[in-house]
Every structure is written in structure tokens, then in C-alpha cells.
Design a protein around this motif. Structure first.
Motif, PDB file in Angstrom:
ATOM      1  N   MET A 231      -5.804   7.112  -6.996  1.00 40.94           N
ATOM      2  CA  MET A 231      -4.545   6.049  -7.358  1.00 40.94           C
ATOM      3  C   MET A 231      -3.573   6.469  -6.347  1.00 40.94           C
ATOM      4  O   MET A 231      -3.165   5.250  -5.579  1.00 40.94           O
ATOM      5  CB  MET A 231      -4.027   6.099  -8.757  1.00 40.94           C
ATOM      6  N   MET A 232      -3.239   7.699  -6.119  1.00 41.45           N
ATOM      7  CA  MET A 232      -2.030   7.820  -5.062  1.00 41.45           C
ATOM      8  C   MET A 232      -2.666   7.595  -3.718  1.00 41.45           C
ATOM      9  O   MET A 232      -1.981   7.204  -2.804  1.00 41.45           O
ATOM     10  CB  MET A 232      -1.829   9.369  -5.432  1.00 41.45           C
ATOM     11  N   ILE A 233      -3.606   8.043  -3.550  1.00 41.17           N
ATOM     12  CA  ILE A 233      -4.298   7.762  -2.216  1.00 41.17           C
ATOM     13  C   ILE A 233      -4.691   6.581  -1.789  1.00 41.17           C
ATOM     14  O   ILE A 233      -4.304   5.819  -0.757  1.00 41.17           O
ATOM     15  CB  ILE A 233      -5.630   8.488  -2.105  1.00 41.17           C
ATOM     16  N   ALA A 234      -5.036   5.633  -2.611  1.00 42.05           N
ATOM     17  CA  ALA A 234      -4.879   4.199  -2.534  1.00 42.05           C
ATOM     18  C   ALA A 234      -3.752   3.484  -2.349  1.00 42.05           C
ATOM     19  O   ALA A 234      -3.510   2.505  -1.529  1.00 42.05           O
ATOM     20  CB  ALA A 234      -5.823   3.647  -3.885  1.00 42.05           C
ATOM     21  N   ALA A 235      -2.608   4.159  -3.184  1.00 43.09           N
ATOM     22  CA  ALA A 235      -1.305   3.407  -2.902  1.00 43.09           C
ATOM     23  C   ALA A 235      -0.812   3.960  -1.600  1.00 43.09           C
ATOM     24  O   ALA A 235      -0.070   3.078  -0.820  1.00 43.09           O
ATOM     25  CB  ALA A 235      -0.395   4.038  -3.946  1.00 43.09           C
ATOM     26  N   ILE A 236      -1.128   5.072  -1.011  1.00 47.10           N
ATOM     27  CA  ILE A 236      -0.725   5.167   0.171  1.00 47.10           C
ATOM     28  C   ILE A 236      -1.266   4.624   1.451  1.00 47.10           C
ATOM     29  O   ILE A 236      -0.858   4.237   2.390  1.00 47.10           O
ATOM     30  CB  ILE A 236      -0.889   6.939   0.423  1.00 47.10           C
ATOM     31  N   ASP A 237      -2.806   4.485   1.364  1.00 48.68           N
ATOM     32  CA  ASP A 237      -3.294   3.721   2.259  1.00 48.68           C
ATOM     33  C   ASP A 237      -2.412   2.191   2.254  1.00 48.68           C
ATOM     34  O   ASP A 237      -2.614   1.674   3.200  1.00 48.68           O
ATOM     35  CB  ASP A 237      -4.815   3.670   1.807  1.00 48.68           C
ATOM     36  N   ALA A 238      -2.330   1.634   0.938  1.00 47.69           N
ATOM     37  CA  ALA A 238      -1.977   0.274   1.113  1.00 47.69           C
ATOM     38  C   ALA A 238      -0.355   0.179   1.425  1.00 47.69           C
ATOM     39  O   ALA A 238      -0.079  -0.628   2.428  1.00 47.69           O
ATOM     40  CB  ALA A 238      -1.998  -0.171  -0.525  1.00 47.69           C
ATOM     41  N   ILE A 239       0.248   1.181   1.253  1.00 48.78           N
ATOM     42  CA  ILE A 239       1.791   1.050   1.705  1.00 48.78           C
ATOM     43  C   ILE A 239       1.720   1.229   3.453  1.00 48.78           C
ATOM     44  O   ILE A 239       2.437   0.485   4.062  1.00 48.78           O
ATOM     45  CB  ILE A 239       2.498   2.008   1.074  1.00 48.78           C
ATOM     46  N   GLY A 240       0.990   2.185   3.759  1.00 48.22           N
ATOM     47  CA  GLY A 240       0.889   2.461   5.292  1.00 48.22           C
ATOM     48  C   GLY A 240       0.509   1.301   5.948  1.00 48.22           C
ATOM     49  O   GLY A 240       0.953   0.808   7.109  1.00 48.22           O
ATOM     50  N   ILE A 241      -0.760   0.830   5.591  1.00 48.49           N
ATOM     51  CA  ILE A 241      -1.392  -0.489   6.336  1.00 48.49           C
ATOM     52  C   ILE A 241      -0.416  -1.634   6.127  1.00 48.49           C
ATOM     53  O   ILE A 241      -0.348  -2.460   7.262  1.00 48.49           O
ATOM     54  CB  ILE A 241      -2.889  -0.781   5.745  1.00 48.49           C
ATOM     55  N   GLY A 242       0.154  -1.819   4.841  1.00 51.20           N
ATOM     56  CA  GLY A 242       0.841  -3.001   4.564  1.00 51.20           C
ATOM     57  C   GLY A 242       2.272  -2.927   5.470  1.00 51.20           C
ATOM     58  O   GLY A 242       2.599  -4.066   5.978  1.00 51.20           O
ATOM     59  N   LEU A 243       2.686  -1.750   5.817  1.00 48.38           N
ATOM     60  CA  LEU A 243       3.748  -1.638   6.791  1.00 48.38           C
ATOM     61  C   LEU A 243       3.608  -1.833   8.068  1.00 48.38           C
ATOM     62  O   LEU A 243       4.279  -2.485   8.724  1.00 48.38           O
ATOM     63  CB  LEU A 243       4.450  -0.132   6.421  1.00 48.38           C
ATOM     64  N   ALA A 244       2.249  -1.637   8.363  1.00 51.20           N
ATOM     65  CA  ALA A 244       1.824  -1.871   9.839  1.00 51.20           C
ATOM     66  C   ALA A 244       1.643  -3.295  10.047  1.00 51.20           C
ATOM     67  O   ALA A 244       2.021  -3.893  10.939  1.00 51.20           O
ATOM     68  CB  ALA A 244       0.517  -0.973  10.157  1.00 51.20           C
ATOM     69  N   LEU A 245       1.207  -3.937   9.076  1.00 51.69           N
ATOM     70  CA  LEU A 245       1.012  -5.352   9.048  1.00 51.69           C
ATOM     71  C   LEU A 245       2.267  -6.264   9.220  1.00 51.69           C
ATOM     72  O   LEU A 245       2.451  -7.109   9.836  1.00 51.69           O
ATOM     73  CB  LEU A 245       0.234  -5.871   7.756  1.00 51.69           C
ATOM     74  N   VAL A 246       3.316  -5.613   8.407  1.00 52.19           N
ATOM     75  CA  VAL A 246       4.572  -6.423   8.373  1.00 52.19           C
ATOM     76  C   VAL A 246       5.203  -5.977   9.888  1.00 52.19           C
ATOM     77  O   VAL A 246       5.749  -6.865  10.575  1.00 52.19           O
ATOM     78  CB  VAL A 246       5.574  -5.889   7.375  1.00 52.19           C
ATOM     79  N   VAL A 247       5.169  -4.722  10.380  1.00 52.56           N
ATOM     80  CA  VAL A 247       5.748  -4.706  11.688  1.00 52.56           C
ATOM     81  C   VAL A 247       5.061  -5.329  12.750  1.00 52.56           C
ATOM     82  O   VAL A 247       5.744  -5.977  13.611  1.00 52.56           O
ATOM     83  CB  VAL A 247       5.704  -2.933  12.021  1.00 52.56           C
ATOM     84  N   LEU A 248       3.805  -5.487  12.513  1.00 54.58           N
ATOM     85  CA  LEU A 248       3.026  -6.587  13.467  1.00 54.58           C
ATOM     86  C   LEU A 248       3.098  -7.963  13.380  1.00 54.58           C
ATOM     87  O   LEU A 248       2.566  -8.562  14.097  1.00 54.58           O
ATOM     88  CB  LEU A 248       1.522  -5.807  13.707  1.00 54.58           C
ATOM     89  N   ARG A 249       3.799  -8.132  12.475  1.00 54.46           N
ATOM     90  CA  ARG A 249       3.994  -9.779  11.984  1.00 54.46           C
ATOM     91  C   ARG A 249       2.566 -10.430  11.652  1.00 54.46           C
ATOM     92  O   ARG A 249       2.492 -11.448  11.997  1.00 54.46           O
ATOM     93  CB  ARG A 249       4.800 -10.464  12.899  1.00 54.46           C
ATOM     94  N   VAL A 250       1.665  -9.637  10.865  1.00 51.35           N
ATOM     95  CA  VAL A 250       0.558 -10.268  10.691  1.00 51.35           C
ATOM     96  C   VAL A 250       0.692 -10.886   9.281  1.00 51.35           C
ATOM     97  O   VAL A 250       1.431 -10.571   8.194  1.00 51.35           O
ATOM     98  CB  VAL A 250      -0.542  -9.408  10.364  1.00 51.35           C
ATOM     99  N   PRO A 251       0.337 -12.226   9.130  1.00 49.08           N
ATOM    100  CA  PRO A 251       0.501 -12.810   7.988  1.00 49.08           C
ATOM    101  C   PRO A 251      -0.328 -12.249   6.683  1.00 49.08           C
ATOM    102  O   PRO A 251      -1.441 -11.404   7.133  1.00 49.08           O
ATOM    103  CB  PRO A 251       0.068 -14.429   8.034  1.00 49.08           C
ATOM    104  N   LEU A 252       0.155 -12.449   5.546  1.00 46.14           N
ATOM    105  CA  LEU A 252      -0.558 -12.281   4.233  1.00 46.14           C
ATOM    106  C   LEU A 252      -0.752 -10.779   4.262  1.00 46.14           C
ATOM    107  O   LEU A 252      -1.552 -10.243   3.889  1.00 46.14           O
ATOM    108  CB  LEU A 252      -2.148 -12.728   4.226  1.00 46.14           C
ATOM    109  N   ALA A 253       0.337 -10.086   4.780  1.00 44.29           N
ATOM    110  CA  ALA A 253       0.595  -8.713   4.659  1.00 44.29           C
ATOM    111  C   ALA A 253       0.432  -8.165   3.299  1.00 44.29           C
ATOM    112  O   ALA A 253      -0.331  -7.306   3.013  1.00 44.29           O
ATOM    113  CB  ALA A 253       1.787  -8.057   5.387  1.00 44.29           C
ATOM    114  N   LEU A 254       1.094  -8.590   2.401  1.00 46.92           N
ATOM    115  CA  LEU A 254       0.927  -8.319   0.799  1.00 46.92           C
ATOM    116  C   LEU A 254      -0.186  -8.513   0.074  1.00 46.92           C
ATOM    117  O   LEU A 254      -0.848  -7.491  -0.384  1.00 46.92           O
ATOM    118  CB  LEU A 254       2.172  -9.030   0.007  1.00 46.92           C
ATOM    119  N   PRO A 255      -1.056  -9.438   0.535  1.00 50.35           N
ATOM    120  CA  PRO A 255      -2.538  -9.726  -0.263  1.00 50.35           C
ATOM    121  C   PRO A 255      -3.200  -8.716   0.580  1.00 50.35           C
ATOM    122  O   PRO A 255      -4.126  -8.226  -0.238  1.00 50.35           O
ATOM    123  CB  PRO A 255      -2.634 -11.119   0.248  1.00 50.35           C
ATOM    124  N   LEU A 256      -3.263  -8.401   1.655  1.00 52.09           N
ATOM    125  CA  LEU A 256      -4.033  -7.469   2.503  1.00 52.09           C
ATOM    126  C   LEU A 256      -3.810  -6.269   1.789  1.00 52.09           C
ATOM    127  O   LEU A 256      -4.804  -5.521   1.644  1.00 52.09           O
ATOM    128  CB  LEU A 256      -3.954  -7.445   4.003  1.00 52.09           C
TER     129      LEU A 256
END
Length: 368
Positions: A231-256
Motif C-alpha cells: 500500500m505504501m509503495i502504491a501510494a508513492i507511485d501514485a503521488i510521484g506520477i500524479g505530481l509529474a502529470l500535474v506539472v506537465l499539465r496532463v488532464p485527468l491527473a487525479l484519475p490517472l
């Protein structure tokens, strides 16, 4: 043909001797190969039989797997409540209510923030697939007609396995029934799980009781560490990739990010598939440059997680070799589909730790 001094040739002795003598006459390499092959066949047949029974009883098997997984995950919460001198039933009920509160709260938050965006996800994926199609046809020696033929074959295969409304309603009912059963079983395992285990141990006698107690303790500790670590590793992956999607302004960052989190529970394969979905959406929304940057971010997060954070979180006694993980996930997927992929690795880790513990206990008893 030579004689052995007793009037019998070696061939006659081997043919007329007892089965034990014939077995002893075989080379040691052949005997070892036969024994290991027989053990492998028996173990494989047993695992296959258990898997087929689990598939036939899929709702019950899924409910039991989810119950054991959640019990191992929530056991520290229960112990802390018990230290506050709460009764076992009240502590178990509060733990289950805490789980339900977290699930409902997170689900409501994600729905409120992204409900309007989920309808856009399929459109973004369609545009990404179209760009990928254009790239394939312009780069590889594949024509549009050949690609259309492959796509049609895939659609026909999917349509053959589609469910009718009655089967769909039955599936929904089975899922809801499994979820309710898992919650009820979770309450009882949290409340009476330790007394159930002591009851099982009381039925063991002699040295087997100590071995069973140690193996059960190690197996439960392994499952708990795996559940919390995953669960911790999945949360780290989701937070890291989600932040990258937000910085790159990719839509649907939270669902992804939510999809990445769910995919993190299937080691290696889940992260790869969910990362590919994020890259595909970035390609559809912002073009190839953003897609390449998203791919670089996904690879960077997974490398940091796999090489630095996972050894610290999962600990050495829980970790398995990547080859073992791939084989376990593939076998679980073939036997039980998506549910089998989720439970294959923790089951493999627990079985390995139990077998290793039993072997160590026997070696120590022989040495003593």
C-alpha cells in the motif's frame, strides 16, 4: 558377454533382482531427477486443484482473500485499540468502521473532483490510440488494412466474451455479496482471529506445535508487512506520477493517479500497464513531447521506488526475486484472472516464508 563369477550376467541380475536393488542400481543423477520430478508433479497438481476450486468458488475465494489481506493490514490498528483496554468486539467494530470511513471518504473526494473528467478519459484514450495508430502505420511496414484487420479480430474476441444483462446483474450481485461477506468476516477475524489460531495450535502435539506456531507467526508477519508495504509503495507511485502529470499539465491527473495506485497492487505488471495508460493520455492531450516527458517521469518514479524505497519498506524477508514475481503473477492471472494477479505474490511470499521457517526449525532440531 562377461560373467560375474556366479554364472549370471549383470543384465540378468538387474532383471531378476528386487525393485529396491534395481532402484539402487540407477545412477544417482537419474534417481534425483525422478524424485524431484515426482515431487514437482504432485505439488503442481495440488496447486492446480486448489486454483480450480478457487475459480469455481470465485465469490467466496475473493471474499476470503480480501478478508485475510485487510486483517493483516488493519491488525496494528486493532492492537492499538486493544491497548486502550477496549473490548475485543468494540475494537474490531471501530477498526471496520475506520476502514469504511476511509474508503467512503476517499471515494467521495475522488468522485467530486473528477466525476466530470471521467467522461473525457475515454475520448483522450481514443485520440491517443489514433496517434499511436498513425505512428505505427507511418513507421513500421504495416498497412492500414492489416491494422484494421487485427483490430477487428480483437473486437470480435472481446464481443464473444461479452456478458448479457442477466449475467451482468448476477456479476454485480456476486461482487456486492462478496464485499458484504468480506466485511462480516473481517469483523470476526479481527475479534476472534487470535483465539481461532490458538484453538488450531492446541490440536497440534509434540514438536510439531512449536514448528506450527513459529511458521504461523512468520507467515502472518510476512503477510502484514507485504500488505502495508504494498500500500505504501502504491501510494508513492501514485503521488510521484500524479505530481509529474500535474506539472506537465496532463488532464485527468487525479484519475490517472488513482489508476496507478490500484495498479501498484500487482507488482511489475500493474505499474507497467498503468504507466502506459498515463503516457497514452499525455500523448493524446499534449502531443509526443509531453508523452516522452511523462514516460521519463514514470520510469524515474518506478526506478526510485524499486531500487531505493522498496528495499527499505518491504524488508529483506518479504522481497522476492523479480523472476519469481513475474511467474507468480502470470500463473495467478491464468488461474484466477485479475483477482488471481492481486493475490499471487502475497500467497507466494507467505508460502515461501513458511516453508523456509519449517526447514530451519527442522535443521535446528536435528542439530540440537
Amino acid at each position: 558377454m562377461s560373467d560375474d563369477g556366479a554364472g549370471r550376467t549383470p543384465e540378468t541380475t538387474s532383471r531378476d533382482g528386487s525393485p529396491r536393488q534395481a532402484w539402487a542400481g540407477l545412477p544417482w543423477l537419474v534417481r534425483t531427477a525422478v524424485l524431484w520430478s515426482a515431487c514437482l508433479v504432485v505439488v503442481s497438481a495440488g496447486l492446480y486443484l486448489v486454483g480450480r476450486i478457487a475459480v469455481l468458488l470465485a465469490p467466496l475465494a475473493i471474499a476470503l482473500a480480501a478478508t485475510v489481506f485487510l486483517t493483516a493490514l488493519l491488525d496494528p490498528v486493532l492492537l492499538r485499540l486493544r491497548r486502550l483496554r477496549l473490548p475485543a468486539a468494540l475494537a474490531a467494530l471501530l477498526t471496520v468502521l475506520l476502514l469504511l470511513g476511509i474508503l467512503v471518504g476517499v471515494g467521495a473526494l475522488v468522485w467530486n473532483l473528477t466525476a466530470s473528467q471521467f467522461s473525457e478519459l475515454s475520448e483522450e484514450l481514443q485520440r491517443g490510440l489514433q496517434r499511436s495508430r498513425d505512428f505505427v502505420t507511418s513507421t513500421l511496414p504495416v498497412s492500414d488494412q492489416q491494422l484494421d484487420r487485427l483490430i477487428d479480430q480483437g473486437r470480435q474476441a472481446l464481443s464473444q466474451g461479452s456478458l448479457d444483462p442477466v449475467s451482468g446483474a448476477r456479476t454485480v450481485g456476486e461482487v456486492l455479496g462478496s464485499a458484504l461477506l468480506a466485511l462480516v468476516l473481517l469483523f470476526f477475524l479481527l475479534k476472534d482471529g487470535r483465539s481461532m489460531w490458538h484453538w488450531v495450535l492446541d490440536r497440534a502435539t509434540g514438536p510439531n506445535r512449536a514448528v506450527a506456531a513459529e511458521a504461523g507467526r512468520i507467515g502472518w508477519r510476512t503477510l502484514g508487512a507485504y500488505s502495508r508495504g504494498t500500500m505504501m509503495i502504491a501510494a508513492i507511485d501514485a503521488i510521484g506520477i500524479g505530481l509529474a502529470l500535474v506539472v506537465l499539465r496532463v488532464p485527468l491527473a487525479l484519475p490517472l493517479a488513482l489508476i496507478v495506485f490500484l495498479g501498484g497492487f500487482v507488482p511489475i505488471i500493474g505499474a507497467t500497464v498503468t504507466g502506459a495508460v498515463a503516457v497514452l493520455v499525455a500523448l493524446a492531450a499534449n502531443g509526443p513531447v509531453t508523452a516522452l516527458l511523462t514516460l521519463a517521469a514514470v520510469i524515474a518514479v518506478q526506478q526510485i521506488e524499486g531500487n531505493l524505497l522498496e528495499p527499505l519498506i518491504m524488508k529483506r524477508q518479504v522481497r522476492l526475486h523479480p523472476a519469481v514475481i513475474l511467474v507468480a503473477v502470470t500463473a495467478g492471472t491464468l488461474i484466477g484472472g485479475i483477482a488471481g494477479a492481486f493475490v499471487a505474490v502475497p500467497v507466494t511470499a507467505v508460502i515461501w516464508r513458511i516453508v523456509d521457517t519449517v526447514q530451519q526449525q527442522r535443521e535446528s532440531s536435528v542439530a540440537g
